[in-house]
Each structure stands twice: as structure tokens, then as C-alpha cells.
Scaffold this active site. Structure first.
Site, short mmCIF file in Angstrom:
data_model
loop_
_atom_site.label_atom_id
_atom_site.label_comp_id
_atom_site.label_asym_id
_atom_site.label_seq_id
_atom_site.Cartn_x
_atom_site.Cartn_y
_atom_site.Cartn_z
N CYS A 128 0.72 -0.76 0.07
CA CYS A 128 -0.17 -0.03 0.31
C CYS A 128 1.08 0.89 0.41
O CYS A 128 0.06 2.01 -0.91
CB CYS A 128 -1.01 -0.04 1.04
SG CYS A 128 -1.92 -1.17 0.95
N GLN A 129 1.93 0.92 0.26
CA GLN A 129 2.52 2.41 0.37
C GLN A 129 3.13 2.60 -0.75
O GLN A 129 3.50 1.57 -1.43
CB GLN A 129 4.00 2.48 0.75
CG GLN A 129 5.23 3.74 1.86
CD GLN A 129 6.50 3.02 1.91
OE1 GLN A 129 7.02 2.31 1.68
NE2 GLN A 129 6.01 4.08 3.38
N PRO A 264 8.05 -5.95 -5.03
CA PRO A 264 9.22 -5.04 -5.38
C PRO A 264 10.17 -4.57 -4.50
O PRO A 264 10.86 -3.60 -4.82
CB PRO A 264 8.30 -3.94 -6.27
CG PRO A 264 6.56 -4.50 -4.98
CD PRO A 264 6.85 -5.62 -4.05
N GLY A 266 12.78 -4.74 -0.73
CA GLY A 266 13.54 -5.36 -0.12
C GLY A 266 12.98 -5.85 1.00
O GLY A 266 12.71 -7.29 1.85
N GLU A 269 7.68 -2.35 6.29
CA GLU A 269 7.93 -2.16 8.03
C GLU A 269 5.97 -2.65 7.46
O GLU A 269 6.09 -1.86 8.85
CB GLU A 269 8.26 -1.72 7.80
CG GLU A 269 7.38 -0.12 7.92
CD GLU A 269 8.02 0.50 6.37
OE1 GLU A 269 8.09 2.11 5.62
OE2 GLU A 269 9.04 0.18 5.33
N HIS A 293 16.70 -3.00 9.19
CA HIS A 293 16.17 -1.72 8.86
C HIS A 293 14.48 -1.31 9.22
O HIS A 293 13.28 -0.94 9.37
CB HIS A 293 16.42 -1.25 7.33
CG HIS A 293 15.45 -0.12 6.47
ND1 HIS A 293 16.67 1.16 6.55
CD2 HIS A 293 14.60 0.01 5.93
CE1 HIS A 293 15.30 1.87 5.95
NE2 HIS A 293 14.21 1.05 5.61
N GLU A 294 13.71 -2.68 8.50
CA GLU A 294 12.05 -2.88 8.94
C GLU A 294 11.51 -2.67 10.38
O GLU A 294 11.29 -2.16 10.38
CB GLU A 294 11.71 -4.29 8.11
CG GLU A 294 12.41 -4.49 6.83
CD GLU A 294 11.81 -2.89 6.09
OE1 GLU A 294 10.90 -2.00 6.61
OE2 GLU A 294 12.65 -2.35 5.34
N HIS A 297 11.96 0.78 11.74
CA HIS A 297 10.87 0.89 11.47
C HIS A 297 10.22 1.64 12.84
O HIS A 297 8.83 2.15 12.43
CB HIS A 297 10.14 0.75 10.16
CG HIS A 297 10.53 1.78 8.88
ND1 HIS A 297 10.29 3.19 8.60
CD2 HIS A 297 11.45 0.86 7.59
CE1 HIS A 297 11.29 3.36 7.81
NE2 HIS A 297 11.45 2.41 7.07
N GLU A 316 12.44 7.32 6.31
CA GLU A 316 13.73 6.85 6.18
C GLU A 316 15.04 7.00 6.57
O GLU A 316 15.65 6.54 6.57
CB GLU A 316 14.14 6.73 4.34
CG GLU A 316 12.26 6.45 4.53
CD GLU A 316 12.18 4.67 4.35
OE1 GLU A 316 13.01 3.49 5.05
OE2 GLU A 316 11.11 3.93 4.20
N ASP A 373 5.26 7.38 -5.76
CA ASP A 373 6.26 6.40 -6.72
C ASP A 373 6.96 7.23 -7.11
O ASP A 373 8.31 6.54 -7.26
CB ASP A 373 5.59 5.68 -6.21
CG ASP A 373 4.54 4.41 -6.38
OD1 ASP A 373 5.17 4.29 -4.53
OD2 ASP A 373 3.76 4.36 -6.99
N TYR A 381 16.50 7.91 2.17
CA TYR A 381 17.14 6.96 2.61
C TYR A 381 19.14 7.90 3.44
O TYR A 381 18.54 8.49 4.62
CB TYR A 381 17.57 5.95 2.22
CG TYR A 381 16.40 5.06 1.61
CD1 TYR A 381 15.16 4.03 3.10
CD2 TYR A 381 15.27 5.45 1.17
CE1 TYR A 381 14.56 3.30 2.98
CE2 TYR A 381 14.17 4.27 1.04
CZ TYR A 381 14.24 4.37 1.49
OH TYR A 381 12.90 2.89 1.25
#
Length: 606
Positions: A128-129, A264, A266, A269, A293-294, A297, A316, A373, A381
Site C-alpha cells: 500500500c505504500q 518489489p 527489499g 515495515e 531496517h524494517e 521502522h 527513512e 512513487d 534514505y
């Protein structure tokens, strides 16, 4: 980016009741909204995209004159008129919207059984992001609108449903349809308010393994043991993050699910349930920093959320900082700087790709009317991280860590803007000399950061030395050069070669590429990060023998970090490469996620 009237109406609770149809590739059911009027308004406006609205009711009474606006790049606003008695500030009400998604939903990917590891059952997952939640449900699809939610989802008997929430106690209820077909009903609850982009669903044949006191991994049965091994250090990551931020993990469960290769990103979160790509399955836990990383978050992004997508660096940049703090504790203090050197190269690649004057290379880009997007890159990041790193150098690292903890307490469970961050930073360090900080240049100037960091090169120096040897022809290089090296050291060596070529506008001879491969067997690696750099280096040097390897990599996964640059490199390398890229994308397109399809098509048309 939201068409909803979120400043006039607040959604105080969301409840979903959905049924999953694999033959039709749709979710259908209804969404229940508890609403509070914040300021007098004649209607409720919600975001939708590719949704069919079947019914609307207010406080149990049907509404006949609801309307869907004409579609735009940001979807269609659902407008529900309010009777006079429900328009005043302070009014509360319940609204139900019956709806169905469409097979064209940009939030959902429906995979036929042939695109799964088991080849037995189909599979569906959401992403959804940034603004795709509206293609999964009517909602206020803006990061600044947080809402607690619950869901019940009916799926085929063979399937398991996972969501970004905590499962209600007990086994799923088994139901039997009129034709005798059996289904299972899964129930989920998320008590902590979240932005809609963090609501996620997955339905497929998956199994789980416990990997810690609050964590399990999920994956297709044939890969679940690999996934459990790869992410066995999850609890250590969680504990380090809790300690660094001086804030307990608030979400209850921290589970991971390893998705099919078309995912799509890595990782994503989603609260309580991180989605990860199978490209992390290196077999030696060397790519688990994505999980760090996740996990990070869970504090910076999920607990404290950027209020708008222009403030995305606050999600990020902070998360890169916390990820590197976690990994430094897992490895060594020098690892923080070592990983930051890799990040600096990724930032440079993004800035070079856009152009140094491009608006998307600003830390706080202007995105009005722009699909978020389109601006997705390493800039929020790594430019975000480097801004925070610079601030930590100004005030001192120990004091900056205390600031991070204070920031967490100040903004947890809420949203934050760049201006709020600046105000809080200046107030926290009111006795420090901040006069050297050029705030506007950092935040609003395109290109690379205005200050080049001086990272510790202890861990990267051997990689750089070996790259220098290869630039000189590699006469003294042997297969023992990289024996015992970590993945990151090999990555830095390859990145150093790529940087040197870009700066000198030169290429390594194809014979040098062939010799390097003969010594190090880089073409044979299954490590996705090494594979990506090696194939990029080979393409830039004109080593067309790598074409079949690139094609294989692009066929077997859809992670945009890898597929977008590799398609661009292949397209630009030669007329044969261009033809190969176009033909390969035409062949593989349907297997990629809708977001990846859209972005690769734009890349190849640019």
C-alpha cells in the site's frame, strides 16, 4: 495526495469484513468507519482507486445519493452527503461502505500457482505504500491520518490469511458454503493507530516457524526453514533497538513473511508483520540488515510517522540511522561508518540518475500533484541519514542519541513534519552553538549533501586497495584476495570500481572483467547484492557475455532496487542491449508487481 476531507472528518476506527476470490482476483465486502466531525462539513470524502462501491449507509440507514468522482492520477473521491443533523463539529456517526476491488488494483498482486514456490495454489499480497491503500479499501489515504483497525477475512480452506495486526485468539472459524465448499475466517486487530499505508494482507499457502519469544517467520513450505535460519537474529535486533531508543516495542508481535520473488521492495515495515524479499536468502545471514531496517521502522516510521510524503526523509533517514546503530552493536563500532560508505555511493547513484539539479534530489521535495512513487529513490534514505549524521557530529554522538530518545517520546503515536523536527531539535539543543548549520541548504537544495562526511575507513580500506589493484590491471591479484571477506567488503570493492569508472569516465577492459571472474567466480554467486554490482560493472565495461546472467536475474525476481537499474544499464549498453531489455521486459512484465511494471516502463521510455 489524498482526496479525502481528513481535516474536517476524522476516522476514529476502521473495521473490514472481506472475502477473497482468487478466480476473480478481487476482495469484496464492506468497511465500517467510526467518524468524528472536526469542523462543520456537508459530506464525507474518502479516497478510492479502482474500487466498485456497492452500497453506503449512515448509522444503519441506506444512502442513495453517494457519488464517485471522475478518476484522476490519485484515484476517485467517494462523496457521501451528510444530513443536516450530522454536519456539526463534534458529531459522531457510523458509516458502512460496501465495495469490491478490481483485478487492476495497484495495491494487490494476484499470483497464479505457477509463480509460487509450491506451484500448487495461487497467492495474493498487498503493497500500500505510498498511496495504494485506496485501491484496497475506501480510506483516508494519507500518512497524517492514523486509525486503529480490525478485520475479518474469509479465504479458501487451504489458505492462510496474514495481516499487519495481532491475530485474535483461537483457531480460524471454518465455514461451509451452499455448494459444500469450505472456507476459513481469520480475525485480526490493530489497537495502535496506524497510517493506512501500513495496513497489509497476504493470502496463500504459508507455514510458520518460531524464531523468538515474540517472533515467527512465515513462508511457503518449501522455503520456510531457510527463512527461519536467515532471520534467526531478529530478537537481538529488537532488543538493541529498544535499548538505543529507550522505548519498548509497542506492537506485541514482530513476525516476518518472506514473499514470492515479485515483491518489489527489499522489505516493507507493515506493523507486526514485516514483508521481505526472497533476495535476502543468502544462506549466511549476510543480508539481514534489511530486517534491522524494517525493525527500526517500528520506532521511526510506524510509531512516529512522516505527516506528508514530502517529509518522507523523517521515516527513512531516521531508520537508516537506527539500522546502522543496531548493526554496529551486532558487528563492531566501525560497521556504522562502513555501511554509511555503501549508502553514500547509493545516494550518488540516485543523484546522478536524476541529475544534480532535479527537484527529487532535495531532502524535502515539493510533491504536490506528483505520484510519490515517482520520487522514490535512495535520497530520503541516505541524504536523510547524512543530515542526521551531520547533526550528530555538530552536537556530539552521545548527546544525539539522547536527542533521538527524546524525539521518540515527544512524537510517538503521532505524526511529524520537517518544521516540527527542526523546532524540537533547536529547543533540545538550545545551549549548543548551531550557527554553522545551513538548514535551508540541507533541506531544500538539490544534489548531494552540502557537507561531505568523513567516515571511518578501517573496514573499507582493504576493499578500496583491491579495487585500485584491478584498476591497474590486476596483475598481482589471486583467488585468495577475498577469502574470508564479508558480503559488504565485496560490495564495497565493486562499488569502488564503479565510482572510479564514473569519476574518470573510463572502463575496465573486458579482459580484466574476465580475469576477475576467473579468480573470484563472481558470475556464480547467489548473493543478490554482489550479483547486482557484478552485473552492473560487467555491463558498463561492455562485457556482453554477462547478458544471459542479467536476463536470468531479471527473470527470477522483481525487486526494484535491482531490476530498475539493471534494465536501464542493459538498455543503454548497446543496440543489442536495448533490444534485449525491451524484449525481456515485454516477456517478464506480467510477473512483476504493478508498481514495478509502472516504474520500469517509465525508465525505458525516458
Amino acid at each position: 495526495h489524498s482526496l479525502s476531507n481528513l481535516h474536517e472528518i476524522q476516522v476514529t476506527h476502521l473495521s473490514l469484513s472481506l472475502s477473497v476470490s482468487f478466480p476473480a482476483s478481487v476482495l469484496s465486502g464492506h468497511a465500517d468507519f467510526s467518524l468524528l466531525v472536526l469542523s462543520d462539513t456537508p459530506h464525507v470524502l474518502l479516497d478510492t482507486s479502482h474500487l466498485t462501491i456497492t452500497s453506503v449507509s449512515l448509522n444503519g440507514s441506506p444512502v442513495a445519493d453517494y457519488a464517485l468522482a471522475e478518476p484522476t492520477a490519485f484515484g476517485s473521491a467517494l462523496s457521501v452527503p451528510l444530513p443536516e443533523a450530522l454536519r456539526a463539529k463534534g458529531t459522531t456517526m457510523e458509516m458502512r461502505v460496501g465495495y469490491a476491488t478490481s483485478p487492476e488494483s495497484t495495491a494487490l498482486q494476484w499470483l497464479p500457482k505457477e509463480q509460487t514456490a509450491g506451484n500448487k495454489y495461487p497467492y495474493m499480497f498487498s503493497q500500500c505504500q505510498a498511496i495504494h491503500a485506496r485501491a484496497m479499501m475506501p480510506c483516508q489515504d494519507a500518512p497524517g491520518a492514523k486509525v486503529p483497525w480490525r478485520a475479518e477475512v474469509e479465504v479458501p480452506e487451504w489458505a492462510t490469511c496474514l495481516m499487519s495486526a495481532v491475530a485474535e485468539a483461537g483457531e480460524p472459524e471454518i465455514r461451509e458454503g451452499e455448494a459444500g465448499e469450505k472456507t476459513r475466517l481469520f480475525k485480526w486487530v490493530q489497537k495502535v493507530p496506524v497510517s493506512t499505508y501500513l495496513i497489509a494482507i497476504l493470502v496463500g499457502e504459508v507455514e510458520s516457524r518460531e524464531i523468538g519469544p515474540r517472533s515467527r517467520v512465515w513462508a511457503e513450505p518449501s522455503v520456510v526453514e531457510k527463512v527461519a535460519y536467515e532471520f534467526a537474529e531478529t530478537e537481538k535486533f529488537l532488543k538493541h533497538a529498544e535499548d538505543i531508543m529507550a522505548q519498548d516495542y509497542v506492537w506485541g508481535r514482530y513476525d516476518l513473511v518472506c514473499l514470492p520473488p515479485s515483491f518489489p521492495y527489499g522489505g516493507m515495515e507493515n506493523t507486526c508483520l514485516t514483508f521481505v524479499t526472497p533476495t535476502l536468502l543468502a544462506g549466511d545471514r549476510s543480508l539481514a540488515d534489511v530486517v534491522a531496517h524494517e525493525i527500526a521502522h517500528s520506532w521511526t516510521g510506524n510509531l512516529i510517522t512522516n505527516k506528508t510524503w514530502e517529509d518522507f526523509w523523517l521515516n527513512e533517514g531516521w531508520t537508516m540511522w537506527l539500522q546502522r546503530k543496531i548493526m554496529a552493536r551486532m558487528n563492531s563500532p566501525q560497521f556504522f561508518d562502513f555501511d554509511a560508505i555503501i549508502g553514500w555511493k547509493q545516494l550518488k547513484d540516485s543523484v546522478d540518475g536524476y541529475g544534480h539539479d532535479h527537484a527529487y534530489t532535495c531532502l524535502v521535495p515539493k510533491l504536490e500533484g506528483v505520484d510519490p512513487d515517482d520520487s522514490f529513490s535512495s535520497v530520503p534514505y541516505e541524504k536523510g541519514f547524512n543530515f542526521l549524521y551531520y547533526l550528530s557530529r555538530v552536537v556530539g554522538d552521545a548527546d544525539f542519541e539522547k536527542f533521538a530518545q527524546a524525539y521518540c517520546q515527544q512524537f510517538k503515536f503521532s505524526t511529524v513534519t520537517t518544521s516540527q523536527f527542526l523546532e524540537f531539535f533547536k529547543a533540545h539543543f538550545d545551549r549548543a552553538d548551531l550557527s554553522a548549520i545551513d538548514w535551508d541548504a540541507w533541506l531544500f537544495t538539490p544534489g548531494m549533501p552540502i557537507v561531505t562526511p568523513e567516515f571511518d575507513t578501517t573496514l573499507s580500506s582493504a576493499s578500496v586497495r583491491l579495487a585500485d589493484q584491478w584498476r591497474s590491471g590486476g596483475a598481482d591479484c589471486t583467488e585468495k584476495d577475498i577469502t574470508g571477506w564479508t558480503t559488504s567488503q565485496t560490495v564495497v570493492m565493486l562499488e569502488s570500481l564503479l565510482t572510479g569508472m564514473a569519476e574518470s569516465d573510463s572502463k575496465l577492459p573486458v579482459s580484466t572483467i574476465e580475469k576477475m571472474d576467473a579468480l573470484y567466480a563472481l558470475s556464480a554467486t547467489k548473493n543478490a547484492e554482489v550479483r547486482f554490482r557484478w552485473q552492473t560493472l560487467s555491463l558498463r565495461c561492455g562485457a556482453e557475455a554477462v547478458f544471459p546472467q542479467v536476463e536470468a536475474f531479471l527473470r527470477e525476481q522483481g525487486r526494484m532496487k535491482f531490476v530498475r537499474p539493471l534494465y536501464r544499464e542493459l538498455y543503454q549498453t548497446s543496440p543489442q542491449g536495448k533490444a534485449c531489455a525491451e524484449a525481456l521486459f515485454a516477456e517478464c512484465k506480467s510477473g512483476y508487481h504493478p508498481i514495478a511494471q509502472k516504474m520500469i516502463a517509465k525508465d525505458l521510455a525516458a
